[in-house]
Design an enzyme around this catalytic site. Sequence first.
Site, PDB file in Angstrom:
ATOM      1  N   GLY A 440       0.799  -1.212   0.000  1.00 19.16           N
ATOM      2  CA  GLY A 440       0.000   0.000   0.000  1.00 19.16           C
ATOM      3  C   GLY A 440       0.833   1.264   0.000  1.00 19.16           C
ATOM      4  CB  VAL A 444       9.518  -4.061  -1.078  1.00 21.67           C
ATOM      5  CG1 VAL A 444      10.723  -4.470  -0.238  1.00 21.67           C
ATOM      6  CG2 VAL A 444       8.456  -3.414  -0.208  1.00 21.67           C
ATOM      7  CG  ASP A 554      -1.549  -2.773   6.922  1.00 22.75           C
ATOM      8  OD1 ASP A 554      -2.650  -3.343   6.788  1.00 22.75           O
ATOM      9  OD2 ASP A 554      -0.705  -2.721   6.025  1.00 22.75           O
TER      10      ASP A 554
END
Length: 762
Positions: A440, A444, A554
Amino acid sequence: MTTPAQAPREEVSLSPSLASPPLMALPPPQPSFPGDNATSPTREPTNGNPPETTNTPAQSSPPPETPLSSPPPEPSPPSPSLTGPPPTTIPVSPPPEPSPPPPLPTEAPPPANPVSSPPPESSPPPPPPTEAPPTTPITSPSPPTNPPPPPESPPSLPAPDPPSNPLPPPKLVPPSHSPPRHLPSPPASEIPPPPRHLPSPPASERPSTPPSDSEHPSPPPPGHPKRREQPPPPGSKRPTPSPPSPSDSKRPVHPSPPSPPEETLPPPKPSPDPLPSNSSSPPTLLPPSSVVSPPSPPRKSVSGPDNPSPNNPTPVTDNSSSSGISIAAVVGVSIGVALVLLTLIGVVVCCLKKRKKRLSTIGGGYVMPTPMESSSPRSDSALLKTQSSAPLVGNRSSNRTYLSQSEPGGFGQSRELFSYEELVIATNGFSDENLLGEGGFGRVYKGVLPDERVVAVKQLKIGGGQGDREFKAEVDTISRVHHRNLLSMVGYCISENRRLLIYDYVPNNNLYFHLHAAGTPGLDWATRVKIAAGAARGLAYLHEDCHPRIIHRDIKSSNILLENNFHALVSDFGLAKLALDCNTHITTRVMGTFGYMAPEYASSGKLTEKSDVFSFGVVLLELITGRKPVDASQPLGDESLVEWARPLLSNATETEEFTALADPKLGRNYVGVEMFRMIEAAAACIRHSATKRPRMSQIVRAFDSLAEEDLTNGMRLGESEIINSAQQSAEIRLFRRMAFGSQNYSTDSLTRNSYISKDENL
């Protein structure tokens, strides 16, 4: 011819009497110049101008007055006379009358010399000069010679008094540096007096006569040998021993024309004439005059030729007092400036400390509820699977390169600060080959640092709306968190509107991959329990043991990374706050993550620790069932894992039948007690009421009990009591009374009662 020569000599001696006015300044110079004057008359007679000398005596008397009024104008005309007919004028002025005085000059010079020597030592000489006029007539011939000495004095006197001698008439008074003025105007008659030291005072008086005097210097060189014999050489020698050595050295130089250039460039012509005369006789007398002159000239500059000696001490004292006052003022000003600087430094230090304290408290807002406007109802479940549609706004206009500042290390140390170029090289230009995944907050990438350390570089989509300082504060807070079940941050990078975070690379992917990826063998039950317990410990540390407390916001299976031994590491903690603070726009696509969102967050927009507990319950359901939080492949109404599992959880706790919930990949390869405990924990975490959900620390204790042996030794609650409760309560009351000392009880009764109770139980 010899007789006429003698007559002029005598006249020279008388001329001094006429020139008594200059004697006021002569006290110091008289001793030095009597010999010089005598020599000058001898040379003047040689010139054969005795008749003219008679006329000059009368002129010599007025000139002393004229020099006071305007010495510069008169000295200026003499310069030509010096060059042309200096000898004629000089012999005329002094020699006419002093036919008898020749013997007197010889006698007088000795007294004059002693007089000259004391004046340098003490200021009182001015009165003696007034008394000395009778003797000075003899020395008066010196005044003609005095003008020549002055040219030499400027070099010696320029430091203390030289300016004063020329100044006394008019120019020396305004500034000490008047010698240059006299040099241009007179032929160096006025300026030289300062160099000669003693001649300088008489020169100030003689400035009126300097035309004739200056002329005298030219003829004296030939006559000087005679004059040296007439004035007492011992007197002249006296001055030489004291401080004349420097002056004497200068004198030899003066005989040659170089000394006049030293005085000033304009008077070189007149100076050469006096220089020879001075070199002959004055060198001996001048040294004493040089000693005396330093005190006298300043006084002449202050008052006039009359007060040269007395005034000198006073100006010296004034200078000393003024210098003392100036030093005190400088010291006071410096102290004041130092105090002001110290106060300013203190204020700056205090401001910096306050700013640091404020920055340290910036990270304390992790527990604050998120406003409803900042995200959609489904934003919580998609915090790491969102895309930013807002434009990236940078608050920096130029690229900034940051180099590593500190080593990654223990608690409280700052992370490394990487440059963007360094990360570009490490990730091979952020190529797709190095892409590990997209969440989100951004992509990466896998990277290799120059020290061969493998890292994961997360490109945040939060942009530059937050600002560098706030972002650094948040990152610094996150980087201080260290736990064996939390992913450590290696560093960060800020470049224009780019924000990048660098973490340790975890090679075994994440929990979501091992549970739901196609073709994976799946996880055995022991590994699942280990992962659940590790994630619970890490999350409990964030909620209760970390300062400031951090709400992950999260929690999901994709944020639980696994090492090669399946050691769980919770990642991306604190990033949701960064995104919300930056007002990141969250897209509506929440497939795969929507099922983690707590119901109260959708209704009120508030996030607390219990919101993380709900999300962790969803992760436990994933471990138990092997299903995704939201699975579109399931029948209608069963897409949500939570809603599908609720009735099954209640049934399993009652019947202890786990077949309907267990992952088909497990089969029956699980421990029933552990399955029961995990089902209980999951059911408690996903309760609708946030207040009735357990804390993460309670869940940790539940998982820890799975690995511990049964402490009850097979006994049920209540079966371990072997002592009568009534008797035990009586003993407790007895101990209480003994402790507070209200009543005295013997220990015998206590032991007797205990034995009775034991017998009864047996």
